[in-house]
Design a protein around this motif. Structure first.
Motif, PDB file in Angstrom:
ATOM      1  N   ALA A   4     -15.015 -28.868  29.357  1.00 11.03           N
ATOM      2  CA  ALA A   4     -16.423 -28.612  29.672  1.00 11.03           C
ATOM      3  C   ALA A   4     -16.652 -28.609  31.182  1.00 11.03           C
ATOM      4  O   ALA A   4     -17.394 -27.776  31.709  1.00 11.03           O
ATOM      5  N   LYS A   5     -16.023 -29.550  31.881  1.00 11.64           N
ATOM      6  CA  LYS A   5     -16.185 -29.622  33.329  1.00 11.64           C
ATOM      7  C   LYS A   5     -15.552 -28.422  34.032  1.00 11.64           C
ATOM      8  O   LYS A   5     -15.982 -28.036  35.118  1.00 11.64           O
ATOM      9  N   CYS A   6     -14.541 -27.843  33.420  1.00 10.21           N
ATOM     10  CA  CYS A   6     -13.908 -26.643  33.996  1.00 10.21           C
ATOM     11  C   CYS A   6     -14.819 -25.425  33.911  1.00 10.21           C
ATOM     12  O   CYS A   6     -14.608 -24.440  34.625  1.00 10.21           O
ATOM     13  N   LEU A   7     -15.815 -25.483  33.038  1.00  8.37           N
ATOM     14  CA  LEU A   7     -16.682 -24.327  32.827  1.00  8.37           C
ATOM     15  C   LEU A   7     -17.415 -23.919  34.096  1.00  8.37           C
ATOM     16  O   LEU A   7     -17.647 -22.724  34.340  1.00  8.37           O
ATOM     17  N   SER A   8     -17.763 -24.896  34.942  1.00 13.69           N
ATOM     18  CA  SER A   8     -18.483 -24.576  36.183  1.00 13.69           C
ATOM     19  C   SER A   8     -17.702 -23.623  37.065  1.00 13.69           C
ATOM     20  O   SER A   8     -18.283 -22.808  37.782  1.00 13.69           O
ATOM     21  N   GLY A   9     -16.379 -23.718  37.028  1.00 16.71           N
ATOM     22  CA  GLY A   9     -15.550 -22.887  37.895  1.00 16.71           C
ATOM     23  C   GLY A   9     -15.349 -21.467  37.419  1.00 16.71           C
ATOM     24  O   GLY A   9     -14.837 -20.630  38.169  1.00 16.71           O
ATOM     25  N   ILE A  10     -15.740 -21.163  36.163  1.00 17.44           N
ATOM     26  CA  ILE A  10     -15.545 -19.802  35.656  1.00 17.44           C
ATOM     27  C   ILE A  10     -16.859 -19.106  35.325  1.00 17.44           C
ATOM     28  O   ILE A  10     -16.859 -17.949  34.896  1.00 17.44           O
ATOM     29  N   LEU A  11     -17.973 -19.786  35.515  1.00 20.78           N
ATOM     30  CA  LEU A  11     -19.263 -19.128  35.266  1.00 20.78           C
ATOM     31  C   LEU A  11     -19.478 -18.001  36.267  1.00 20.78           C
ATOM     32  O   LEU A  11     -19.052 -18.096  37.417  1.00 20.78           O
ATOM     33  N   PRO A  12     -20.157 -16.932  35.874  1.00 16.13           N
ATOM     34  CA  PRO A  12     -20.381 -15.810  36.799  1.00 16.13           C
ATOM     35  C   PRO A  12     -21.267 -16.200  37.968  1.00 16.13           C
ATOM     36  O   PRO A  12     -22.061 -17.143  37.882  1.00 16.13           O
ATOM     37  N   ASP A  13     -21.111 -15.482  39.079  1.00 16.36           N
ATOM     38  CA  ASP A  13     -21.943 -15.750  40.254  1.00 16.36           C
ATOM     39  C   ASP A  13     -23.414 -15.543  39.915  1.00 16.36           C
ATOM     40  O   ASP A  13     -23.777 -14.635  39.159  1.00 16.36           O
ATOM     41  N   MET A  14     -24.258 -16.372  40.489  1.00 12.93           N
ATOM     42  CA  MET A  14     -25.698 -16.253  40.264  1.00 12.93           C
ATOM     43  C   MET A  14     -26.259 -15.064  41.034  1.00 12.93           C
ATOM     44  O   MET A  14     -25.818 -14.759  42.146  1.00 12.93           O
TER      45      MET A  14
END
Length: 514
Positions: free
Chosen positions: A236-246
């Motif tokens: 779950a914490k790794c998800l921040s690193g693969i979310l698309p750019d805002m």
């Protein structure tokens, strides 16, 4: 002498103009504030009195009446301190008048926001960005804010913003001294994100990492089920690193919420990376949805355009979990109180994790489960069917074997996965251009019919899954959305049978969990 000073206030995320009227006349010394002020506004009397004196101005005992118009709206917070102080100084002809004691036009040109300290310093306030945006939309040309809020104000174009540090600086401004508005900055898109965890450090869990990539690419909700120590929290914490750019729109939306809540980083002045909120399972309903006397936003609004991570999902009170159903469908949350009703954005990705039973080892091939059938059923029943139905991806996170754990082979990094996620999200932005939808997870029924057309093989797979798993109509549409995302990750214009089969695989736990 009657003085009028322009100010601004907020109702939720919407701003509205407030006229601060100050009247000073003969009578017994008094200092009254009217216009539905709350306790913080009423206390401004003491702050204003000390600030005026400590800045070297006269504050002789007089009968002072301050009216905050319109009087039918509740006024909250210390943001009117600066306007009230300037109104008193103008009313006593210590500011805002020329050498012939005639009012200067400069007083009417500005709107003033700011809290005063006892020394006369203008201190930081909450909600500056949404107030500036609303003021600009309503034709306000010049506005004065605390210097401490300058970093968030510089991103709002189309309005001249002046930052002051003390009451004396504001007096100089309305006395006609030349002042320079803040320099504007453009919002930087696609900056680096310090996510803390990288997928390359996650050993094994290949199917779980694939599901995370799909969830990030389409904005889908995801539930991870598995024994303790399998890596659910780390994933779950790794998800921040693969979310698309805002996008710029998402950055401004998110920053407005954080600004109102007072959790915005003063140095950065903007939220440039997607929020990741992880409230404890003891969180109350109000802390999650927002509310209280001031109807402030809650955790689900803080996670807007980002992730709401609920670790150990069944440990949350069922009443707390059930309030997520409406925001998950509509992307907004309505906070209603006796004095007001406010709507906050809450378009977030729900990422949840849970054990399959109270002891955590039901279905484990390594440990023996010590729970009875009734205990397992009671544990699973803490999550209602309607809530589970709104989660697009259900994945099993198995225990990692020793060979994977000790392997020196480095897995794919989050940066590589993010490139594919950004490419898929770019396809979605082009597909839904000109609409309020920006990801596959938010598709409307009409969009699903247009963009999720299946071939004969795909239809057959979905029909069999629908009948055998007893899926709902909502589950059917969510499978189509996930299949559309899988096709986007492959760069395929159409949804094929293999895309549908993979999407169905992520719903196969429906029966197992129920």
């Amino acid at each position: 002498m009657l003085a009028r000073i322009n100010s601004y206030a907020l109702n939720g995320l919407d701003g509205y103009g407030v006229t601060v009227e100050v009247d000073i006349h003969a009578g017994l010394p008094a200092f009254d504030v009217v216009g539905l002020p709350d306790a913080a506004v009423k206390e401004s009397r003491e702050r204003v009195r000390s600030a005026i004196k400590n800045c070297g101005y006269d504050f002789s005992p007089r009968k002072i009446t301050v009216n905050l118009a319109p009087a039918y709206t509740k006024k909250e917070g210390p943001i009117f301190d600066l306007a009230i102080a300037l109104g008193i100084l103008c009313s006593t002809e210590q500011a805002g008048v020329d050498m012939h004691l005639k009012p200067l036009d400069a007083v009417r040109e500005y709107s003033f926001l700011g809290e005063l300290s006892l020394s006369g310093a203008v201190t930081r306030i909450n909600g500056v960005m949404p107030m500036l945006i609303s003021a600009r939309e309503r034709g306000v040309k010049k506005i004065v804010i605390p210097r401490a809020n300058a970093n968030e104000a510089k991103y709002i174009h189309g309005i001249d913003v002046y930052a002051v540090e003390t009451l004396k600086d504001a007096v100089k401004l309305i006395n006609g001294e030349v002042a320079t508005p803040l320099e504007k900055s453009d919002i930087s898109i696609g900056g680096s994100v310090d996510c803390g965890e990288d997928l390359k450090y996650v050993k094994g869990q290949y199917s779980a990492k694939r599901a995370l990539e799909i969830a990030a690419a389409g904005g889908h909700n995801i539930l991870m089920i598995g024994a303790p120590g399998g890596g659910k929290t780390m994933l779950a914490k790794c998800l921040s690193g693969i979310l698309p750019d805002m996008t710029e729109r998402e950055i401004l939306e998110t920053t407005k919420i954080h600004s109102v809540a007072g959790i915005l980083d003063c140095e950065k002045g903007i939220v440039a990376s997607r929020p990741f909120r992880s409230p404890h399972h003891t969180a109350s309903r109000v802390s999650l949805t927002g509310g209280g006397a001031a109807a402030k936003p809650g955790e689900i609004s803080f996670a807007h355009n980002g992730v709401l991570f609920l670790d150990e999902l069944p440990e949350y009170p069922r009443s707390v979990l059930e309030i997520l159903r409406q925001p998950l469908e509509d992307g907004v949350v309505s906070v209603s109180r006796a004095s007001r009703s406010v709507e906050y954005p809450a378009n977030f990705m729900l990422v949840a994790s849970m054990n399959p039973c109270p002891c955590g080892y039901y279905g484990s091939q390594v440990h023996e489960c010590s729970c009875s059938t009734s205990q397992i059923q009671k544990y699973m029943s803490r999550i209602s069917g309607p809530l589970l139905d709104r989660i697009d991806l259900h994945i099993q996170v198995d225990e990692v074997n020793y060979d994977d754990l000790t392997s020196d082979v480095e897995a794919e990094s989050s940066a590589c996965v993010k490139e594919r996620v950004n490419a898929a999200r770019e396809l979605q932005n082009k597909r839904y251009a000109g609409t309020t939808v920006h990801s596959n997870a938010d598709m409307t029924s009409a969009m699903i019919k247009k963009y999720c057309v299946l071939d004969g093989a795909g239809e057959k797979i979905l029909q069999v899954a629908f009948d055998k798993l007893g899926m709902s109509a909502r589950a059917y549409t969510r499978i189509l959305k996930v299949a559309r995302t899988i096709a986007d990750l492959c760069g395929a214009p159409d949804i094929s049978a293999k895309h549908v089969a993979e999407a169905v695989m992520y719903r196969a736990l429906d029966k197992a969990v129920k």
